[in-house]
Structures are given as C-alpha cells and as structure tokens.
Design a protein around this motif. Structure first.
Motif, PDB file in Angstrom:
ATOM      1  N   ALA A   1       0.853  -1.186   0.000  1.00 12.23           N
ATOM      2  CA  ALA A   1       0.000   0.000   0.000  1.00 12.23           C
ATOM      3  C   ALA A   1       0.892   1.240   0.000  1.00 12.23           C
ATOM      4  CB  ALA A   1      -0.910  -0.007   1.224  1.00 12.23           C
ATOM      5  N   HIS A   2       0.985   1.886  -1.143  1.00 12.31           N
ATOM      6  CA  HIS A   2       1.954   2.993  -1.255  1.00 12.31           C
ATOM      7  C   HIS A   2       1.444   4.302  -0.662  1.00 12.31           C
ATOM      8  CE1 HIS A   2      -0.426   4.553  -4.610  1.00 12.31           C
ATOM      9  NE2 HIS A   2      -0.228   3.450  -5.308  1.00 12.31           N
ATOM     10  N   GLU A   3       0.154   4.408  -0.372  1.00 14.13           N
ATOM     11  CA  GLU A   3      -0.424   5.571   0.296  1.00 14.13           C
ATOM     12  C   GLU A   3      -0.191   6.855  -0.487  1.00 14.13           C
ATOM     13  OE1 GLU A   3       1.168   5.572   4.238  1.00 14.13           O
ATOM     14  OE2 GLU A   3      -0.033   3.843   4.870  1.00 14.13           O
ATOM     15  N   GLY A   4      -0.207   6.723  -1.796  1.00  9.57           N
ATOM     16  CA  GLY A   4       0.002   7.890  -2.644  1.00  9.57           C
ATOM     17  C   GLY A   4      -1.296   8.566  -3.019  1.00  9.57           C
ATOM     18  N   GLY A   5      -1.180   9.584  -3.857  1.00  9.70           N
ATOM     19  CA  GLY A   5      -2.336  10.329  -4.320  1.00  9.70           C
ATOM     20  C   GLY A   5      -1.903  11.401  -5.297  1.00  9.70           C
ATOM     21  N   GLY A   6      -2.869  12.107  -5.865  1.00  6.54           N
ATOM     22  CA  GLY A   6      -2.570  13.227  -6.740  1.00  6.54           C
ATOM     23  C   GLY A   6      -2.514  12.860  -8.206  1.00  6.54           C
ATOM     24  N   ALA A   7      -2.728  13.877  -9.054  1.00  8.41           N
ATOM     25  CA  ALA A   7      -2.746  13.659 -10.497  1.00  8.41           C
ATOM     26  C   ALA A   7      -1.374  13.280 -11.038  1.00  8.41           C
ATOM     27  CB  ALA A   7      -3.249  14.925 -11.199  1.00  8.41           C
ATOM     28  N   ARG A   8      -0.321  13.927 -10.523  1.00 18.14           N
ATOM     29  CA  ARG A   8       1.033  13.628 -10.986  1.00 18.14           C
ATOM     30  C   ARG A   8       1.682  12.553 -10.132  1.00 18.14           C
ATOM     31  NH1 ARG A   8       0.093  19.031 -11.544  1.00 18.14           N
ATOM     32  NH2 ARG A   8       0.474  19.887 -13.621  1.00 18.14           N
ATOM     33  N   GLY A   9       0.970  12.080  -9.113  1.00 14.60           N
ATOM     34  CA  GLY A   9       1.475  11.041  -8.248  1.00 14.60           C
ATOM     35  C   GLY A   9       0.861   9.706  -8.583  1.00 14.60           C
TER      36      GLY A   9
ATOM     37  N   ASP B   1       3.665  15.762  -4.183  1.00 12.07           N
ATOM     38  CA  ASP B   1       4.699  16.565  -3.539  1.00 12.07           C
ATOM     39  C   ASP B   1       5.859  15.766  -2.972  1.00 12.07           C
ATOM     40  OD1 ASP B   1       3.169  15.389  -1.612  1.00 12.07           O
ATOM     41  OD2 ASP B   1       2.807  17.202  -0.449  1.00 12.07           O
ATOM     42  N   THR B   2       5.809  14.440  -2.991  1.00 14.03           N
ATOM     43  CA  THR B   2       6.937  13.628  -2.539  1.00 14.03           C
ATOM     44  C   THR B   2       7.027  12.362  -3.377  1.00 14.03           C
ATOM     45  OG1 THR B   2       5.640  12.407  -0.893  1.00 14.03           O
ATOM     46  CG2 THR B   2       6.743  14.410  -0.136  1.00 14.03           C
ATOM     47  N   SER B   3       8.168  11.673  -3.249  1.00 14.83           N
ATOM     48  CA  SER B   3       8.358  10.374  -3.891  1.00 14.83           C
ATOM     49  C   SER B   3       9.160   9.506  -2.941  1.00 14.83           C
ATOM     50  CB  SER B   3       9.079  10.537  -5.232  1.00 14.83           C
ATOM     51  OG  SER B   3      10.294  11.246  -5.061  1.00 14.83           O
ATOM     52  N   ALA B   4       9.266   8.225  -3.276  1.00 12.88           N
ATOM     53  CA  ALA B   4       9.887   7.286  -2.344  1.00 12.88           C
ATOM     54  C   ALA B   4      10.618   6.186  -3.093  1.00 12.88           C
ATOM     55  CB  ALA B   4       8.827   6.672  -1.431  1.00 12.88           C
ATOM     56  N   LEU B   5      11.548   5.558  -2.380  1.00  7.19           N
ATOM     57  CA  LEU B   5      12.193   4.338  -2.857  1.00  7.19           C
ATOM     58  C   LEU B   5      11.805   3.223  -1.893  1.00  7.19           C
ATOM     59  CD1 LEU B   5      14.596   3.642  -5.058  1.00  7.19           C
ATOM     60  CD2 LEU B   5      15.750   3.008  -2.940  1.00  7.19           C
TER      61      LEU B   5
ATOM     62  N   ASN C   1      10.964  15.057  -0.886  1.00 10.53           N
ATOM     63  CA  ASN C   1      10.435  15.850  -1.995  1.00 10.53           C
ATOM     64  C   ASN C   1      11.484  16.209  -3.029  1.00 10.53           C
ATOM     65  OD1 ASN C   1      11.938  17.763  -0.684  1.00 10.53           O
ATOM     66  ND2 ASN C   1      10.298  19.284  -0.492  1.00 10.53           N
ATOM     67  N   ALA C   2      12.591  15.468  -3.079  1.00 10.38           N
ATOM     68  CA  ALA C   2      13.643  15.770  -4.057  1.00 10.38           C
ATOM     69  C   ALA C   2      13.140  15.598  -5.485  1.00 10.38           C
ATOM     70  CB  ALA C   2      14.861  14.888  -3.817  1.00 10.38           C
TER      71      ALA C   2
ATOM     72  N   MET D   1       4.584  26.802  -7.837  1.00 15.48           N
ATOM     73  CA  MET D   1       3.644  27.600  -8.629  1.00 15.48           C
ATOM     74  C   MET D   1       2.507  26.736  -9.153  1.00 15.48           C
ATOM     75  SD  MET D   1       4.906  30.559  -8.281  1.00 15.48           S
ATOM     76  CE  MET D   1       3.889  31.511  -9.393  1.00 15.48           C
ATOM     77  N   GLU D   2       2.085  25.800  -8.329  1.00 21.28           N
ATOM     78  CA  GLU D   2       1.056  24.835  -8.703  1.00 21.28           C
ATOM     79  C   GLU D   2      -0.308  25.323  -8.247  1.00 21.28           C
ATOM     80  OE1 GLU D   2      -0.689  21.991 -10.487  1.00 21.28           O
ATOM     81  OE2 GLU D   2       1.496  21.860 -10.419  1.00 21.28           O
ATOM     82  N   MET D   3      -1.297  25.288  -9.144  1.00 17.02           N
ATOM     83  CA  MET D   3      -2.639  25.705  -8.788  1.00 17.02           C
ATOM     84  C   MET D   3      -3.294  24.693  -7.863  1.00 17.02           C
ATOM     85  SD  MET D   3      -6.052  26.409 -11.077  1.00 17.02           S
ATOM     86  CE  MET D   3      -6.459  24.668 -11.178  1.00 17.02           C
ATOM     87  N   GLY D   4      -3.908  25.192  -6.800  1.00 17.55           N
ATOM     88  CA  GLY D   4      -4.763  24.376  -5.953  1.00 17.55           C
ATOM     89  C   GLY D   4      -4.056  23.531  -4.931  1.00 17.55           C
ATOM     90  N   ARG D   5      -2.715  23.449  -4.963  1.00 21.27           N
ATOM     91  CA  ARG D   5      -2.005  22.599  -4.014  1.00 21.27           C
ATOM     92  C   ARG D   5      -1.372  23.471  -2.940  1.00 21.27           C
ATOM     93  NH1 ARG D   5       3.059  20.193  -3.585  1.00 21.27           N
ATOM     94  NH2 ARG D   5       3.801  21.111  -5.513  1.00 21.27           N
ATOM     95  N   GLN D   6      -1.917  23.399  -1.737  1.00 17.36           N
ATOM     96  CA  GLN D   6      -1.426  24.182  -0.603  1.00 17.36           C
ATOM     97  C   GLN D   6      -1.282  25.654  -0.959  1.00 17.36           C
ATOM     98  OE1 GLN D   6       2.274  22.311   0.485  1.00 17.36           O
ATOM     99  NE2 GLN D   6       1.323  20.361   0.967  1.00 17.36           N
TER     100      GLN D   6
END
Length: 818
Positions: A261-269, A290-294, A313-314, A555-560
């Motif tokens: 269960a990667h617990e991700g979300g978002g359009a680009r995620g 806003d983040t990624s993982a290994l 968030n690199a 400069m992302e619309m709608g995110r935080q």
C-alpha cells in the motif's frame, strides 16, 4: 528519513521455485534478442526493457563531437502517445481532428505506410490536450494499441489490418478514467497485459494471437498507470501500480506475489504512477504530487517484505517518468532537471536547463525533449548538467518522451513528428541568456554598463540599488525585475507567465545582481515573486505584498495555496478608493447565521453583512449572495468596499457570504433556493423578489454563482462572476441551462484579467473560460457588462473591480462609474 517495514506477505504455494522469464516480447519472445538490447528497436512504452533506457554502446560516446541533425519532419495530429519503432516501422497514435488513429510510418523516410481508425476523436478536456495517450507495442509482426475509449486491438504491422479487437468497457467492465484510457500494453510470458481497472480485475491478460481473455488479477483502482517488467529478488516479474497499491505479479498465471500500500495520491502522483526499477530489489515511486519514495523488496525464506527506504520531496510534481543509471535517478522535479542518489534520496543537483520536459537514457546520456519543443543531449553525470548537443525542433508543445532506435531519435509534438540523427559535428551553441543587448537604449542598460566598468562591481551594484526608490523599476513600457543577495539561480514567476512557469534572470558578471526586463502595458497591475534556488520568495525590496489563494509550492494551482507574492503597477493604474478604511458612521456589521439544512444534511453557517443604518430603519434591502464567502471576507475586502460605496455609487444592500461545502452543485443550488434564501427573507428586511437578488463568485465559486442562477429558474435575476473558471466537464453541465435572453431577463456582469491564471503547457486558462462564457451569453442575446481588465489574477486583481461589480448589480440612481 528511514521507515519501518511496511508489509510482509508469505509467498503463495508453488512460487518458491518460480523463475519467470519475461520482459517486453520483442526482447524475449520474438527473436530481436541482442539487437534490441543494443538499442536497435524501441518497440513500446519506455523501450525494449520498459525502463526508458537504450544501452546502445558508443552511439553517443563514440562520436568525438555530437550534432543533432533532423532527417525528416512532418505534420501529425494531436496526441500524447509515444513512438514505437521496430522492423523498419514507426507506429504511434494521434487524432486527425475527427478520428483517433493508429499510424505506421517508414522509420527511414517518414513516409506513411498505413493508418487505422480507432474511433471518434477523444477531445481534450479539463486541462488535457486532444488525442490518444497510450503507446503502441510492436511484437511478433503485430501492433497492439489501446484507444482512449478502451478499445484494445491487434493490427498487422505490415498492413494495419485488424487481427482482433476487444472493448474493455463493454466486454470486460473496465472503468474509463476521467481523461481516457492511457495504459500502454505489455507482452510478458506470452500474454498481453493491460491495466483496465475493472472490479476485482485491475489488470487483464489477453492471448496476443486471438484477444481471448486469459486471466484477471488485482482489486486496485486504475487511472493512467502502465505495467512495467522488472527483476526483483532474482526473479523476473511485472510491477503493477494502481491508485492505492504496488504489486508484483506472475504474468504466466496472474498470481499476485506481493502487494504494498503505497499511500500515494494526486494527479502527478498515484494516478500517473509508473514504477521505476532502481537496482536489485529497489523500486522508485513518484506516488504523490509533492513527494516520492524508494521501496525495497526483500525475500527471506518464503516471506516477501516491502519497506520504504526513503521518502522526500527531491523528485516531485511531474508527469515525466525518471530513469535509473549507475546508482542515480534522473528526473524532472517540478520543471527542473534533477539528479538524486538512489541509495539515500539526496539530491545531487538541480538544473533549470534545458527546461521542463521528458527524458530517456541512451548510451549513458540523457536525451530530453522539452515541452517547448527543443531536443537536448547531456551525460547522465551526478556532478552536474552539461549539455553536449541541442536543436530546436517544434514550435508547438511536446508532451511525449523521445524514442531511440539504431542511432536515431524519434520525437513528436502535438502537431509534428520527426526523426533526428546522431552525427559528428560542431560543439553545440549555448542558448543565449539575457544580455545587455536585450536592454539596448534603456536607462537600465546604461546603469548596468557603468557597474561593469567599475573597479569594484559589487560595491557599484549596491550603490545602484540604494539609489532606486521603488522595485521593480518601471521604465517606459518595460518593467525591470532586480534581485541582489544570496542565491545561484534566480527566476521571476507570477501573473505575466502563468502557473508552473517562470522566466530566468541573468546575473551581472562579478556581482550578485540578477535582472530580467519584460514589456508591460501602461495601466497594468500584476503579482509576481522570485524563485531563488528553486524556492519561491517575494521580492525583498518591494513592500507591496499579497497572498495567493490559487497558487502553492512549485507555482502549482490548488495545491497548498498561500504563497506570499509581491505586486507592481505600471503608470496609469489607479488604486480603487473604496478599499480605504471607511468612516465609522459608514461601517456595516457582520453577523453569523446558522441554518440546519435538510438538503445538505447538516448545520450550515453563513456570514451576513448588514449596512450602516440597517438597525434604525424600516426599509427593505436587495440581497447579494456571495459564493466562496470565506475567501471573499479574508482577501476580497468586500465589506470595506460596501461600507465605502453604499450611498455613494451603490444602493444599500444586504450581503450573505456562503461557502460551498459539498461537491454536489445541484444539492448546493437547491439549498440556496429552497432553504437559505427563504431563511434570509424571513430573518431580515429584504426585497423578496428575483430582481432584487444577485449571485456573485470569483474563480471556481464564480461557476457556482452562474450555475445556481441558471439552474434555479425564477429565484435570482442578477449574476456576476470574476475570472469564472469553468473546466470542460463543468461546461457540459452548464451550457444546456443557458436560456435565450428573451426567455429570462437577467442582469449579467463578467470580468477577467488579461493575465489571469493559466498554464501555457496545459489546456486551461481562466481568462479563456470567462471569454467563452461571455460569448455564449452574448450569442443568446444577453448584454454582458464588464469585460477584460488589464490586470492579473486572484484577489489582488478581483478586488480592484468589485466596485464595478456592485454598481453593475445594484446601482445607486444618478451615480457615476467607480
């Protein structure tokens, strides 16, 4: 940051001795063998091994100097689909404006060999461009294609004749994603895999010869992910990513070997997640916006353990799929090329060059196609970005990663397709950054030249800045942005450029002074900020600040949302007088009202503005219903505007500030007309008639205001919207409600900023949606007041025109325009 073990699962019976033999079929099952591995073909999504890599020894490193030569280029319809190259054919999917089609070209000449209709064009909507998304797969003399409406087909590679087709929706219950089917087919262990997202059938396997369903597996929701071949724990398997889980799968049987269960979300995620194998037993996941993982996958005895090695968030906020090379991940993080140590997650470097885009790896080199249409080559080097070749290819946008086969790079934009050859040639010319020649004839150019001529340039730059009275500098029809201080990479972002955009600044040699000069119209007001070393900051030398309610990090619309920005105004702009602090005897008051809503099934709280003099009078008042009320109160200064304008240019009125706390716009509209308006009429001295009521909203709440007005006929007769943002799916609900003017008399006001919120790389634009609405209403015979303002977006812009809005809706007889 290290994390504990996430999931341990026992291996299924019979899998202990499993030794899967799979990858893309052209490599393992159809005799392409070593040639494919050396980069002779690029048969499907992300190449022969599905990892975005062409080994191709010496293809680039063997050339003393690299030159990119365009062999051919030709028009092609819109689409995101990648380019599959094998057996002398290049195959992709596109839209011709009427139909979505599969197209085969001669890879040598670009000549068309065949074209096959997949179905009616899948039109771009809600920010997407028109055309298919999935990449074809060439294998065994066939081409496997998946159209955006869910038709999976096998076509003959030589003629394009269909061998079989399957409708994933009609025949197998697949769930069509919001932007259409995007998964790219994968052939592994003799079966064709497609992530379709049917109930309890996240992935389906078909017989590549007949289209017969062999098995289904998984229960995850599928959006735009694609299956990936990988080797994990010494075994070849297929990685399946969905909106909630990552799984390892045996393609021969459909057995799910393990899940995480990667617990991700978002359009680009999670929605666009493509797993990237990053060394033995390690998988990179860009699973969140806003983040990624290994994650690491290990096996002990008969137990598989999946654990998060690091998450940060690199690498974030990008549709590009990274590549892994020699212990490092090369990716776009937001719009910036980034190298990350795969073992630790530490960013080794970030580069603004070459610009946002999509990349693959060829012979240890990054091959990058930017969204602006330029092609770049640079070594995959953890010490930094060093370009060795570039060429400008397309004038329109490009949204497809390159493909490589046999010494050639194949690329496409939304309007063209091209073959670019690797040649020996002259060293590349660097893209020219801003120079003093760009400022020729300006006072700033003379000032900068004087600094350059000074013996102590830093001191001269400091004296120059200290002499300026206001920042940015305004000179004629130009605005000069200036920054001096810590930082190696500076850019300017904001209203002039759009969301997820910026323009780089130029450092004056020998100083820490950066500058950017752009043309601007007289009378313009706009918000901006600096991006210093890839982080947003307001202009330290400009005290004029606003807070964005639309933009957040990157400069992302709608995110935080909540970025602190600066603003400037060109000569001719006039600050509204109604935003000043009012005299005490003109102040109205706000009070809270609670309503138990049966329609929305809960208590609703509203703020009601009562004008000065309400308590001691017997008059009845018209009512303004303000949607998105909290934002208006916090940032719009509407009560202040009412205090100053009522009795001067605007008739006395009551204002009700409402927040939409449901996604169900129809239920919200019913609550407004059946519960709230009657409650307000019963509680306050109102003129209880449609012609005395108005709806008002800004941005997305502007759509709510317009929708409620037309949905609930005969309730509200006035409506105003500023920068009404209507995505295409919203427009399909609104347009049927728009009447002819002769059927319903309405007072309508719409305005928007010339530099309203937009993304030039994506198909959305607040100003364009407002223009579309105004044009549709005018075509139906309505007179629409307002129009385009020489301004930017958000409350820093909208509140400059609320005086015009109020006077258009509730004019005080005999008053002049604000």
């Amino acid at each position: 940051m290290m994390h504990a073990v996430a999931r341990s699962l026992p291996l299924r019976p019979g899998l202990v001795a499993l030794a899967l033999n799979l990858t893309l079929a052209v490599t393992w099952s159809h005799g392409a063998g070593p040639a494919a591995e050396q980069g002779a073909t690029w048969p499907g999504f992300r190449g022969a091994a599905g990892d975005g890599i062409a080994a191709a020894p010496a293809a680039i490193s063997g050339l003393p100097r690299l030159r990119l030569e365009t062999a051919w280029k030709k028009p092609l319809g819109s689409g995101y689909s990648g380019l599959a190259v094998a057996e002398g054919r290049l195959v992709t999917l596109y839209s011709d404006g009427t139909s979505d089609r599969a197209l085969a070209l001669d890879a040598d000449t670009g000549a068309e060999i065949w074209s096959h209709t997949l179905g009616p064009t899948y039109a771009g909507h809600d920010g997407s461009h028109t055309g298919p998304i999935a990449t074809p797969l060439i294998a065994g003399g066939q081409v496997f294609v998946l159209g955006p409406r869910g038709v999976l087909a096998a076509l003959r590679l030589d003629t394009g004749a269909p061998a079989w087709s399957v409708d994933l929706v009609e025949e197998h219950g697949a769930a069509a994603p919001f932007y259409g089917f995007a998964t790219s087919p994968l052939l592994a262990d003799g079966v064709l895999l497609v992530e379709g997202g049917a109930k309890d059938a996240a992935v389906a396997a078909f017989d590549p010869a007949t289209g017969e369903l062999k098995w289904t597996a998984g229960s995850d929701k599928i959006s735009y992910q694609s299956p990936v071949p990988a080797q994990v724990g010494g075994r070849r398997l297929v990685l399946l990513a969905g909106d909630a889980k990552l799984a390892g799968l045996d393609p021969a049987t459909g057995t799910v070997l393990w899940e995480y269960a990667h617990e991700g979300g978002g359009a680009r995620g999670a929605a666009s997640l493509v797993p990237v194998p990053a060394g033995e037993g390690r998988i990179f996941l860009a699973h969140k916006d806003d983040t990624s993982a290994l994650v690491s996958v290990t096996r002990k005895d008969e137990t598989v353990t999946v654990a998060t090695a690091w998450e940060n968030n690199a690498i974030r906020n990008s549709y590009n799929v990274p590549v892994y090379h020699d212990g490092h991940l090369y990716a776009f993080s937001s719009r910036f090329l980034t190298c990350v140590d795969a073992a630790t997650g530490e960013a080794r470097w970030r580069s603004r060059e070459p610009g946002d885009g999509f990349l693959i790896l060829v012979d240890g080199h990054l091959v990058i196609l930017t969204k602006e249409g330029s092609l770049h080559v640079a070594p995959a080097d953890p010490s930094g970005y060093r370009e060795v070749a570039r060429t400008d290819l397309f004038e329109d946008l490009a949204w497809t990663m390159p493909s490589y086969a046999g010494g050639r790079i194949y690329v496409r934009s939304l309007g063209e397709i091209a073959r670019v050859d690797l040649r020996t040639g002259a060293a590349p010319e660097r893209a020219r950054a801003g120079t003093l020649q760009d400022l020729a004839g300006t006072r700033l150019a003379r000032d900068l030249e004087a600094i350059m001529a000074a013996q102590d340039r830093k001191a001269a730059a400091e004296r120059f800045l200290e002499a300026q009275k206001e920042f940015p500098l305004i000179e004629g029809d130009r605005v000069h942005f200036l920054y001096a201080g810590p930082g190696r990479d500076l850019a300017v972002a904001g209203d002039l450029f759009g969301a997820r955009q910026e323009e780089p600044m130029t450092r004056l040699p020998g100083t820490d002074l950066f500058y950017l000069s752009v043309e601007a119209e007289p009378g313009l007001r706009a918000s901006y900020l600096f991006i210093r070393d890839f982080e947003e900051i307001p202009d330290p030398r400009n005290p004029r600040r606003v807070t964005s309610t639309l933009l957040g990090p990157d400069m992302e619309m709608g995110r935080q949302p909540g970025l602190e920005m600066s603003w400037f105004a060109m000569p001719g702009w006039r600050e509204p007088d109604y935003l000043r602090e009012p005299e005490d005897d003109r102040r109205g008051r706000l009070e809270s009202v609670e309503l138990q809503s049966a329609i929305l099934e809960g208590k609703q709280t509203f703020q009601v503005y009562l004008p000065a003099g309400y308590d001691g009078a017997e008059a009845r008042y018209p009512v303004l219903y303000v949607h998105g009320g909290t934002g208006v109160l916090e940032h719009g200064k509407l009560p202040t505007a009412l205090d100053n304008l009522i009795g001067e240019r605007v008739a006395p009125l009551i204002a009700v500030f409402i927040d939409q706390r449901t996604r169900d716009t129809d239920a919200y509209a019913r609550m407004l007309s059946e519960e709230l308006i009657p409650h307000v009429d019963a509680t306050y001295r109102t003129v209880a008639a449609p012609e005395a009521r108005a709806n008002l909203g800004m941005g997305f709440p502007g759509y709510t205001a317009v929708y409620c007005t037309f949905k609930q006929e005969g309730v509200v007769q006035k409506v105003a919207g500023q920068s009404v943002f209507i995505m295409d799916s919203m427009w399909t609900r609104l347009e049927p409600l728009l009447p002819q003017a002769k059927e319903r008399p309405l007072d309508i006001y719409l305005d928007w900023g010339r530099y309203d919120l937009r993304n030039p790389h994506e198909a959305w634009d607040m100003a364009a949606s407002s223009r579309r609405l105004a044009a549709a209403l005018e075509e139906r015979g309505f007179a629409v007041a307002g129009g385009e303002a020489l301004d930017g977006t958000d409350w820093a812009s909208w509140r400059n025109r609320t005086g015009a809005v109020l006077q258009a809706l509730f004019p005080l007889p005999g008053s002049s325009r604000p």
